[in-house]
Design a protein around this motif. Structure first.
Motif, PDB file in Angstrom:
ATOM      1  N   ALA A 137       0.829  -1.206   0.000  1.00  0.00           N
ATOM      2  CA  ALA A 137       0.000   0.000   0.000  1.00  0.00           C
ATOM      3  C   ALA A 137       0.865   1.257   0.000  1.00  0.00           C
ATOM      4  N   ILE A 138       1.973   1.215   0.731  1.00  0.00           N
ATOM      5  CA  ILE A 138       2.862   2.388   0.775  1.00  0.00           C
ATOM      6  C   ILE A 138       3.583   2.553  -0.562  1.00  0.00           C
ATOM      7  N   VAL A 139       4.002   1.448  -1.156  1.00  0.00           N
ATOM      8  CA  VAL A 139       4.641   1.524  -2.478  1.00  0.00           C
ATOM      9  C   VAL A 139       3.655   2.099  -3.497  1.00  0.00           C
ATOM     10  N   ASP A 140       2.404   1.636  -3.463  1.00  0.00           N
ATOM     11  CA  ASP A 140       1.364   2.168  -4.359  1.00  0.00           C
ATOM     12  C   ASP A 140       1.177   3.664  -4.137  1.00  0.00           C
ATOM     13  N   SER A 141       1.173   4.061  -2.876  1.00  0.00           N
ATOM     14  CA  SER A 141       0.977   5.470  -2.532  1.00  0.00           C
ATOM     15  C   SER A 141       2.128   6.316  -3.070  1.00  0.00           C
ATOM     16  N   TYR A 142       3.352   5.837  -2.915  1.00  0.00           N
ATOM     17  CA  TYR A 142       4.507   6.553  -3.453  1.00  0.00           C
ATOM     18  C   TYR A 142       4.411   6.669  -4.979  1.00  0.00           C
ATOM     19  N   GLU A 143       4.013   5.574  -5.634  1.00  0.00           N
ATOM     20  CA  GLU A 143       3.885   5.604  -7.097  1.00  0.00           C
ATOM     21  C   GLU A 143       2.864   6.654  -7.526  1.00  0.00           C
ATOM     22  N   ALA A 144       1.804   6.811  -6.716  1.00  0.00           N
ATOM     23  CA  ALA A 144       0.768   7.796  -7.005  1.00  0.00           C
ATOM     24  C   ALA A 144       1.192   9.211  -6.613  1.00  0.00           C
ATOM     25  N   GLY A 145       2.368   9.341  -5.982  1.00  0.00           N
ATOM     26  CA  GLY A 145       2.847  10.646  -5.534  1.00  0.00           C
ATOM     27  C   GLY A 145       2.145  11.133  -4.285  1.00  0.00           C
ATOM     28  N   VAL A 146       1.643  10.191  -3.482  1.00  0.00           N
ATOM     29  CA  VAL A 146       0.868  10.556  -2.295  1.00  0.00           C
ATOM     30  C   VAL A 146       1.662  10.225  -1.031  1.00  0.00           C
ATOM     31  N   PRO A 147       1.962  11.224  -0.205  1.00  0.00           N
ATOM     32  CA  PRO A 147       2.695  10.975   1.044  1.00  0.00           C
ATOM     33  C   PRO A 147       1.853  10.195   2.046  1.00  0.00           C
ATOM     34  N   VAL A 148       2.533   9.648   3.054  1.00  0.00           N
ATOM     35  CA  VAL A 148       1.904   8.723   3.991  1.00  0.00           C
ATOM     36  C   VAL A 148       2.042   9.219   5.431  1.00  0.00           C
ATOM     37  N   ILE A 149       0.941   9.223   6.150  1.00  0.00           N
ATOM     38  CA  ILE A 149       0.966   9.445   7.602  1.00  0.00           C
ATOM     39  C   ILE A 149       0.956   8.064   8.235  1.00  0.00           C
ATOM     40  N   CYS A 150       1.998   7.756   8.977  1.00  0.00           N
ATOM     41  CA  CYS A 150       2.277   6.362   9.291  1.00  0.00           C
ATOM     42  C   CYS A 150       2.729   6.175  10.741  1.00  0.00           C
ATOM     43  N   SER A 151       2.313   5.088  11.368  1.00  0.00           N
ATOM     44  CA  SER A 151       2.818   4.736  12.689  1.00  0.00           C
ATOM     45  C   SER A 151       4.290   4.357  12.583  1.00  0.00           C
ATOM     46  N   ASP A 152       5.018   4.411  13.688  1.00  0.00           N
ATOM     47  CA  ASP A 152       6.448   4.086  13.654  1.00  0.00           C
ATOM     48  C   ASP A 152       6.721   2.650  14.099  1.00  0.00           C
ATOM     49  N   ILE A 153       5.753   1.766  13.873  1.00  0.00           N
ATOM     50  CA  ILE A 153       5.884   0.367  14.272  1.00  0.00           C
ATOM     51  C   ILE A 153       6.879  -0.371  13.360  1.00  0.00           C
ATOM     52  N   ALA A 154       7.519  -1.384  13.892  1.00  0.00           N
ATOM     53  CA  ALA A 154       8.386  -2.294  13.132  1.00  0.00           C
ATOM     54  C   ALA A 154       9.402  -1.519  12.282  1.00  0.00           C
ATOM     55  N   TYR A 155       9.454  -1.824  10.981  1.00  0.00           N
ATOM     56  CA  TYR A 155      10.450  -1.207  10.097  1.00  0.00           C
ATOM     57  C   TYR A 155       9.884  -0.052   9.282  1.00  0.00           C
ATOM     58  N   LEU A 156       8.679   0.403   9.607  1.00  0.00           N
ATOM     59  CA  LEU A 156       8.067   1.479   8.836  1.00  0.00           C
ATOM     60  C   LEU A 156       8.887   2.779   8.843  1.00  0.00           C
ATOM     61  N   PRO A 157       9.620   3.104   9.937  1.00  0.00           N
ATOM     62  CA  PRO A 157      10.462   4.315   9.882  1.00  0.00           C
ATOM     63  C   PRO A 157      11.583   4.253   8.843  1.00  0.00           C
ATOM     64  N   TYR A 158      11.915   3.052   8.356  1.00  0.00           N
ATOM     65  CA  TYR A 158      12.914   2.931   7.305  1.00  0.00           C
ATOM     66  C   TYR A 158      12.305   3.121   5.924  1.00  0.00           C
ATOM     67  N   ILE A 159      10.978   3.143   5.865  1.00  0.00           N
ATOM     68  CA  ILE A 159      10.273   3.230   4.583  1.00  0.00           C
ATOM     69  C   ILE A 159       9.684   4.622   4.374  1.00  0.00           C
ATOM     70  N   VAL A 160       9.127   5.186   5.439  1.00  0.00           N
ATOM     71  CA  VAL A 160       8.572   6.535   5.383  1.00  0.00           C
ATOM     72  C   VAL A 160       9.561   7.498   6.044  1.00  0.00           C
ATOM     73  N   THR A 161      10.034   8.477   5.286  1.00  0.00           N
ATOM     74  CA  THR A 161      10.977   9.461   5.817  1.00  0.00           C
ATOM     75  C   THR A 161      10.205  10.652   6.357  1.00  0.00           C
ATOM     76  N   ASN A 162      10.309  10.858   7.657  1.00  0.00           N
ATOM     77  CA  ASN A 162       9.539  11.900   8.334  1.00  0.00           C
ATOM     78  C   ASN A 162       9.859  13.283   7.759  1.00  0.00           C
ATOM     79  N   GLY A 163       8.815  13.995   7.325  1.00  0.00           N
ATOM     80  CA  GLY A 163       8.998  15.328   6.782  1.00  0.00           C
ATOM     81  C   GLY A 163       9.435  15.368   5.338  1.00  0.00           C
ATOM     82  N   LYS A 164       9.533  14.195   4.695  1.00  0.00           N
ATOM     83  CA  LYS A 164       9.966  14.145   3.301  1.00  0.00           C
ATOM     84  C   LYS A 164       8.982  13.365   2.431  1.00  0.00           C
ATOM     85  N   THR A 165       8.690  12.124   2.832  1.00  0.00           N
ATOM     86  CA  THR A 165       7.694  11.333   2.092  1.00  0.00           C
ATOM     87  C   THR A 165       6.442  11.100   2.934  1.00  0.00           C
TER      88      THR A 165
END
Length: 344
Positions: A259-287
C-alpha cells in the motif's frame, strides 16, 4: 573456417509462491509473487511456477515442488511464515540428494521467526533477500543475506494537486484493529470535532470477525466513507486524488507494505505509525509523517489542516522514492545474483 558459436543457455528457474494470476485477490505475499512472476516471464529464463494458490499446500503441491526441484537450476521461494518453515525443511532434505541454488525472497518481517531455526538449517538456503536493508543485519554472520525490497512495475503519474478546503485523505489496507483502523477513526473524531477538516475514504476488506464492531465505531460519522476495494489496475489513479494516505498499523510483522509503495507511485505521502520497520520506509517530513501515539497523530493532522503548502514537494519526493521499488531493477539484481551465486 566456420567458428563454433556457443549459445548461452537460458536459466531454468522454479518459482515457489502464492499468486492469484487470474483474479483480483489481494495480499502482500500474493502481490509480491505475482509481480515477480510476471516480470520473470518477460526475461530469457525457462520458468516453472509452483503456485500454492492453485495447487494448495497438500500432497499435490509437494509432489509438484519435488519433481521440478530436480529439473531446474535455481529455486526462488516467496512465502509467509508457515510456508517458510516447510520450504526450509524441504530444501534441507533435498539438498542432501542434489544441490540446487535456492534463494528466499522474504515477505514482511520474518527476522524473529527465522531466528528460531538452527544455523545449520538456515545455511541450506543460499541467500535470504529481505525487504528492508536493516533486517539483514539481524541475521547471523554465517547466513548469506541480501536486500531486495517489495517491488512492482512503476509507471509515470501526474503529481499535480488541487488545494482543498476539506482535506481528502484515504485509508488503504485491511480494515482491522491490527492495522490500526480504530486509531485513525479516534483521531479524526477529535480533529473534526469543531468543524469538518477531513474526509476519510476507506479502501480495503474487513477482518471478518471485527467487521460489525469497526462499522459501529463509524456510526454517525459522515466524514468516513467505505469505498470497498480498488481494482488493481486503477489503484494508482484512485490514490493520486488524495492529499495523504494514512497507514496507522500496529502490526509488528510489517515489512514493506504494498500500500505504501502504491501510494509513493501515485505521488501521495503517507501518515504512518512508527511500528516495526516502517520508519525505514517513510521518511519523516519528506515522504510523509511518522507518529508514535495518538496525540502525535492528531497534532500532525491539525498541522496539515492549517497548512498544506508543502504538498507538491512531498509528492515529488514520493515519486522519486517509488523508483526504489521498481520490479525491473529488482529482477535484474536477482538474476545477476543467481548467475554468480555459489551453492552451499
Amino acid at each position: 573456417m566456420k567458428e563454433n558459436v556457443i549459445e548461452k543457455k537460458e536459466m531454468k528457474i522454479l518459482l515457489v509462491g502464492t499468486a492469484d494470476l487470474s483474479g483480483n485477490t489481494i495480499g502482500g505475499q500474493l502481490e509480491k509473487t505475482k509481480n515477480v512472476y510476471n516480470e520473470l516471464r518477460t526475461r530469457n529464463v525457462d520458468l516453472t511456477f509452483c503456485n500454492m494458490f492453485e495447487l494448495g499446500t497438500g500432497i499435490k503441491m509437494i509432489m509438484h515442488f519435488v519433481f521440478h526441484y530436480f529439473k531446474n537450476d535455481s529455486i526462488v521461494v516467496i512465502t509467509s511464515n508457515r510456508g517458510t518453515r516447510f520450504m526450509i525443511e524441504a530444501v534441507s532434505f533435498l539438498k542432501k540428494i542434489l544441490k540446487r541454488k535456492v534463494v528466499f525472497l522474504i515477505v514482511g518481517n520474518q527476522v524473529d521467526y527465522l531466528s528460531g531455526f538452527s544455523s545449520s538449517k538456515l545455511r541450506n538456503v543460499d541467500c535470504y533477500y529481505f525487504e528492508v536493508d536493516e533486517m539483514k543485519n539481524r541475521i547471523g554472520k554465517d547466513i548469506k543475506a541480501g536486500f531486495l525490497s517489495n517491488c512492482k512495475k512503476i509507471q509515470e503519474t501526474d503529481i499535480d494537486y488541487q488545494a482543498q478546503t476539506i482535506k481528502h485523505i484515504c485509508y488503504y489496507s485491511e480494515i482491522s484493529y491490527r492495522k490500526g483502523f480504530d486509531t485513525i477513526v479516534a483521531a479524526l473524531d477529535k480533529v473534526n470535532k469543531e468543524s469538518k477538516k477531513y474526509q476519510l475514504d476507506v479502501y480495503g476488506f474487513f477482518a471478518e470477525t471485527e467487521k460489525r464492531e469497526l462499522q459501529t465505531l463509524c456510526d454517525g460519522k459522515d466524514y468516513i466513507c467505505f469505498k470497498g476495494t480498488i481494482k488493481r489496475e486503477e489503484t494508482v489513479h484512485v490514490l493520486s486524488q488524495y492529499l495523504f494516505m494514512v497507514f496507522p498499523s500496529r502490526h509488528k510483522l510489517e515489512g514493506v507494505p504494498g500500500a505504501i509503495v502504491d501510494s509513493y507511485e501515485a505521488g501521495v505521502p503517507v501518515i504512518c505509525s512508527d511500528i516495526a520497520y516502517l520508519p525505514y520506509i517513510v521518511t519523516n517530513g519528506k515522504t510523509g509523517f511518522l507518529y508514535h501515539e495518538e496525540k502525535e497523530l492528531i497534532d500532525i493532522l491539525n498541522r496539515i489542516a492549517d497548512d498544506d503548502t508543502d504538498i507538491l514537494s512531498f509528492r515529488k519526493n514520493c515519486r522519486m522514492e517509488a523508483e526504489k521499488y521498481n520490479i525491473i531493477s529488482a529482477v535484474d539484481l536477482l538474476l545477476n545474483d543467481l548467475q554468480n551465486l555459489k551453492i552451499r
